[in-house]
Design a protein around this motif. Structure first.
Motif, PDB file in Angstrom:
ATOM      1  N   LYS B 314       0.863  -1.180   0.000  1.00  0.00           N
ATOM      2  CA  LYS B 314       0.000   0.000   0.000  1.00  0.00           C
ATOM      3  C   LYS B 314       0.893   1.221   0.000  1.00  0.00           C
ATOM      4  N   THR B 321      -0.632  -8.546   6.253  1.00  0.00           N
ATOM      5  CA  THR B 321      -2.079  -8.559   6.400  1.00  0.00           C
ATOM      6  C   THR B 321      -2.550 -10.002   6.577  1.00  0.00           C
ATOM      7  N   ASP B 325      -8.261 -10.981   5.319  1.00  0.00           N
ATOM      8  CA  ASP B 325      -8.530  -9.558   5.082  1.00  0.00           C
ATOM      9  C   ASP B 325      -8.070  -9.080   3.705  1.00  0.00           C
ATOM     10  N   VAL B 326      -7.510  -9.975   2.912  1.00  0.00           N
ATOM     11  CA  VAL B 326      -7.054  -9.575   1.579  1.00  0.00           C
ATOM     12  C   VAL B 326      -8.267  -9.383   0.661  1.00  0.00           C
ATOM     13  N   LYS B 327      -8.316  -8.233  -0.014  1.00  0.00           N
ATOM     14  CA  LYS B 327      -9.484  -7.918  -0.853  1.00  0.00           C
ATOM     15  C   LYS B 327      -9.094  -7.915  -2.325  1.00  0.00           C
ATOM     16  N   VAL B 328     -10.112  -8.059  -3.161  1.00  0.00           N
ATOM     17  CA  VAL B 328      -9.892  -7.945  -4.591  1.00  0.00           C
ATOM     18  C   VAL B 328      -9.353  -6.544  -4.878  1.00  0.00           C
ATOM     19  N   ASP B 330      -6.259  -5.609  -4.171  1.00  0.00           N
ATOM     20  CA  ASP B 330      -5.019  -5.413  -3.421  1.00  0.00           C
ATOM     21  C   ASP B 330      -3.843  -5.886  -4.261  1.00  0.00           C
ATOM     22  N   LYS B 390      -9.363 -12.405  -7.343  1.00  0.00           N
ATOM     23  CA  LYS B 390     -10.412 -13.133  -6.627  1.00  0.00           C
ATOM     24  C   LYS B 390      -9.991 -13.299  -5.187  1.00  0.00           C
ATOM     25  N   GLU B 391     -10.941 -13.193  -4.296  1.00  0.00           N
ATOM     26  CA  GLU B 391     -10.596 -13.342  -2.885  1.00  0.00           C
ATOM     27  C   GLU B 391     -10.144 -14.762  -2.601  1.00  0.00           C
ATOM     28  N   GLN B 394     -12.568 -17.433  -2.689  1.00  0.00           N
ATOM     29  CA  GLN B 394     -13.258 -17.590  -3.978  1.00  0.00           C
ATOM     30  C   GLN B 394     -12.320 -18.103  -5.069  1.00  0.00           C
ATOM     31  N   SER B 395     -11.062 -18.318  -4.733  1.00  0.00           N
ATOM     32  CA  SER B 395     -10.120 -18.679  -5.795  1.00  0.00           C
ATOM     33  C   SER B 395     -10.469 -20.059  -6.366  1.00  0.00           C
TER      34      SER B 395
END
Lengths: 53, 795
Positions: B314, B321, B325-328, B330, B390-391, B394-395
């Motif tokens: 970031k 992290t 908590d990793v978001k699409v 990132d 993809k989160e 969801q991968s």
């Protein structure tokens, strides 16, 4: 009262002691790591030696 | 020539072969700086006994652990979930250290407090490869603990699976119940002897004393030890299904209450000895059957493969992290040797990704900027940046995994044949009891009660349960000794039903870490071969390592000017000759689009001399496949192209199905299509890409080269070296059922003898006391003997 009654009560109490010891053994986790304990007993305790060196 | 082959010099720390010029310290050779560092650290703390207990006990340190790898342990939220107990000054944590392998490891890790005074205590559980550390958190953080462990070569493995949920402790309740039952049984037997042998008239008061002691001793068995049977019977009744425990519970109840009545009314001595004995023996059977393998896990899901945290970029800062908590959107920074946790697009530098976790293929693949990479691979080489598309949950692979998971649950309601058998048995038993009751109602109504209860006592199907649990337990033990570990006893029955076996290719039929290597090109001398080996041994690439092994590791040549381009090749000066090995592009400058299989090209002094071909090394399976061929349908399902079709065809013959270019969901669909046709499918696989198919199949078998390794969730784990015994394993599982039925027939003979007394209404406690243990013991002996004998014959 016959002596056999006293004997039997004694024998059952002794057996109950062993049962208690067995339950205590299991609870304290002595059987969780069968390998570890068998090896640890063979280690020399050199901790004091090395500290005074 | 011979003079050039140096004597083997082993690293004092890890035992690996050293180069021609090993690093020396205190007259001890080391293969790398890392190993030397660990040695000097231990030497400083007076912990060199580590090296006296075993030779070269250390863990190779060639690949250094990245600085700041455990930065995520600064996150209080993560730390809290890892720590099991915390007070003002002390924290307790249990860490998994997969490197633990010998008594030296145990000794060193137990002595951790000597290395650092802020570690208060540490205790290794060798079987689980865990260490429980208590440390002073006011001076020392969890991150420091992890760094300390890493500095001596034991890098803790912290996975996403450790986050949140606490692992359930192994249940010891049944062991306690068994102990209590054993104690009560033995003493009841002792107290019953006077009754069997008969007492003199003058000692009649003793009889009452013995009876009441028996009654007291039977209470814990009835109320505590027999609980597992009550629970199971009640559970099955609620589902409107009569399992084997239901008639057993009935028998326990009838025996207990009839005995209670007899003792209280002074009409007899009751059958407490039989009741406690039955419960005791049946519990032994249950415990044997339910034994677990502590170091194996059958329920691994993707979370145990994935790291707990990753570095998110970031504003060009690395922020550790937690994975959930990793978001699409990132951007992740993936370092060398780190797992790719989510599907994403490479945005900086190029990936060189080892998918051996996923496919079983050990040779890494190159991915360029802009390409999509799937989660599950491990980056080798330089850092890459990855844009998450993809989160994690969801991968591609995790979705597939969850897919298989939900489908498996529907099949869980499998019923053992033993329950069906016990139902017939119960029906027959009740008819006999009814007929007897009717008979005595006409002849002598006072005897109805005693005759009917006696029938129920004598003929409980405990013999069937005994033979089943003891045979299962023994078969599980035999199989595990031979490197085949089953999740539970039901799996034995499932394996016996298998009529279709599906193999994965890479990593299952082939050994991913071994190749058949062949050189094609201009003739090269032995000397040159040695020089190539020297160059190859400098590289950590799996192909280079294989090549170095193949050509001979211990060359006396040293390499100067060594350079390596990740994923392309290596070059260096050996005896003033410039040698380069690598891909076609790296050596010849042009890509060879038509190449079949894997090749390593060689050039000497910029002159292309030839190439080495690498072919998959097949495990020894021919004899096993030959035996299986005639009994079950076979198929091979591979994610690779069809280049190995010929080799596979020779092993598998013409009747087997060979499928290539199969994606993970194709594998799943194939298993489903077989099951729709009514087949019972066994699937053998090793990687994450087989995980869904393994879960879908009736029996999923995970193949592993090292049973301590991570394996996908499965019903069974098979050591790779034992794959050729598969046919024998299947036969043993089939025999298992026959042994159970044979011993059941034996028990029926005992039952008939017992019943002949019972229907007449004169089952004396003595007869019951003889019949019960003798039938139980002979069944145990028969099942143990038969299963041991047969397995010796089969394996």
């Amino acid at each position: 009262m016959s002596v056999i009654v006293i004997l039997l009560i004694a024998s059952i109490s002794v057996a109950a002691l062993f049962l208690g010891a067995f339950i205590w053994n299991i609870k304290s986790g002595q059987y969780d790591d069968e390998y570890g304990s068998s090896v640890r007993i063979l280690f020399d305790d050199t901790s004091k030696e090395t500290k005074t060196k | 020539m011979e003079a050039q082959i140096a004597e083997r010099v082993q690293c004092y720390h890890c035992g690996e072969d050293c180069n021609i010029n090993p690093i020396q310290l205190d007259d001890k050779p080391f293969c790398c700086e890392g190993c030397k560092m660990v040695y000097s650290l231990l030497n400083k703390s007076g912990l060199c006994e580590y090296y006296d207990l075993n030779q070269n006990p250390g863990i190779n340190q060639k690949i250094a652990v990245r600085q700041g790898k455990f930065a995520f342990l600064q996150d209080e939220k993560i730390v809290q979930q890892l720590i099991s107990f915390k007070d003002e000054t002390q924290s307790h944590v249990t860490l998994y250290l997969p490197q633990i392998h010998c008594s030296s490891c145990l000794w060193l890790l137990d002595n951790l407090p000597k290395l650092n005074a802020d570690v208060i205590s540490s205790k290794v559980n060798f079987v689980r490869k865990e260490v429980e550390i208590i440390f002073n958190h006011t001076k020392f953080s969890l991150e420091d603990v992890a760094i300390l462990l890493t500095s001596i070569g034991y890098e803790p493995y912290i996975s996403l699976n450790d986050l949140g949920k606490k692992k359930p402790r192994v249940s010891r309740k049944m062991i306690f119940q068994l102990g209590v039952a054993g104690f009560c049984f033995a003493n009841v037997m002792l107290m019953s002897f006077p009754e069997y042998l008969g007492l003199e008239k003058s000692e009649e008061y003793l009889q009452y004393f013995f009876r009441y002691i028996n009654l007291v001793l039977a209470l814990p068995v009835f109320f505590y030890s027999a609980q597992p049977f009550y629970v199971s019977a009640w559970g099955s009744l609620k589902q409107k299904f009569l399992n084997i425990d239901a008639p057993i519970v009935l028998a326990i109840f009838v025996t207990f209450f009839r005995s209670l009545y007899e003792v209280l009314t002074s009409t007899g001595s009751g059958y407490f000895d039989s009741m406690t004995g039955i419960v005791f023996f049946m519990l032994i059977g249950r415990v044997l059957q339910d034994r677990t393998y502590q170091r194996l896990s059958f329920d691994r899901d993707y979370t145990s493969y994935f790291p707990i945290a990753v570095s998110v970029l970031k504003e060009s800062k690395e922020i550790p992290t937690a994975l959930p908590d990793v978001k699409v959107g990132d951007t992740l920074l993936i370092h060398n040797e780190e797992l790719i946790p989510a599907d994403g697009i490479i945005t900086r530098s190029h990936g060189y990704i080892d998918y051996s976790f996923v496919t079983g293929e050990s040779i890494p693949v190159t991915k360029e900027m802009g390409e999509i990479i799937y989660a599950g691979g491990k980056q080798k080489g330089a850092n890459i940046e990855l844009l998450v598309i993809k989160e994690v949950a969801q991968s591609y692979l995790t979705k597939l995994w969850n897919n298989g998971d939900s489908q498996k649950k529907e099949q869980l309601e499998k019923k053992s044949f033993v329950h069906a058998l016990s139902r017939y048995f119960t029906v027959i038993l009740f008819s006999i009891a009814l007929i007897t009751a009717i008979y005595w109602a006409f002849v002598d109504p006072t005897k109805i009660w005693s005759a009917v209860t006696a029938i129920l006592i004598v003929a409980c199907p405990c013999a069937l349960l005994l033979s089943n649990t003891f045979t299962n337990g023994n078969v599980l033990r035999i199989l595990s000794r031979n490197g085949f570990y089953l999740r539970n006893a039901e799996t034995i029955e499932e394996i016996a039903k298998v009529d279709n076996v599906v193999f994965d290719k890479t990593g299952t039929l082939t050994n991913a870490h071994k190749h058949d290597i062949e050189y094609i090109g201009e003739k090269i001398s032995k000397e040159t071969e040695q020089q190539i080996a020297a160059l190859a041994s400098q590289s950590n690439h799996p192909l280079s390592r294989s090549l170095a092994d193949f050509l001979g590791k211990n060359t006396a040549y040293s390499v100067a000017d060594f350079s390596e381009e990740t994923g392309k090749g290596t070059s260096g000066l050996v005896k003033n000759r410039h040698i380069a090995i690598g891909s076609a592009e790296f050596i010849t400058g042009s890509k060879n689009e038509h190449e079949q299989g894997t090749r390593v090209y060689v050039s000497i002094d910029k002159h292309f001399t030839g190439y080495f071909t690498f072919k998959n090394h097949y495990r020894q399976v021919e004899s096993c496949i030959d035996q299986l061929k005639n009994k079950v349908a076979l198929s091979v399902i591979s994610g690779d192209n069809a280049s190995e079709k010929g080799a596979l065809g020779r092993i598998f013959g013409t009747n087997s199905k060979l499928l290539f270019n199969q994606k993970p969901d194709d594998k799943l669909a194939y298993i489903q299509s077989l099951q729709k046709k009514g087949n019972t499918v066994m699937m053998l696989g090793d990687g994450l890409n087989d995980a869904a198919a393994l879960m879908q199949s009736n029996v999923g078998v995970a193949i592993t080269d090292d049973s301590n390794n991570f394996t996908p969730a499965s019903d069974a784990i098979l050591e790779a070296g034992k794959l050729n015994k598969l046919a024998g394993f299947i036969r043993i599982c089939k025999l298992n059922k026959r042994i159970v039925i044979a011993s059941f027939i034996l028990s029926i003979i005992y039952n008939i003898i017992g019943l002949s007394f019972a229907v007449q209404g004169n089952l004396s406690p003595l007869i019951a006391a003889i019949l019960m243990p003798s039938s139980s013991l002979s069944i145990i002996l028969l099942t143990f003997g038969a299963s041991n004998l047969l397995s010796k014959h089969e394996l």
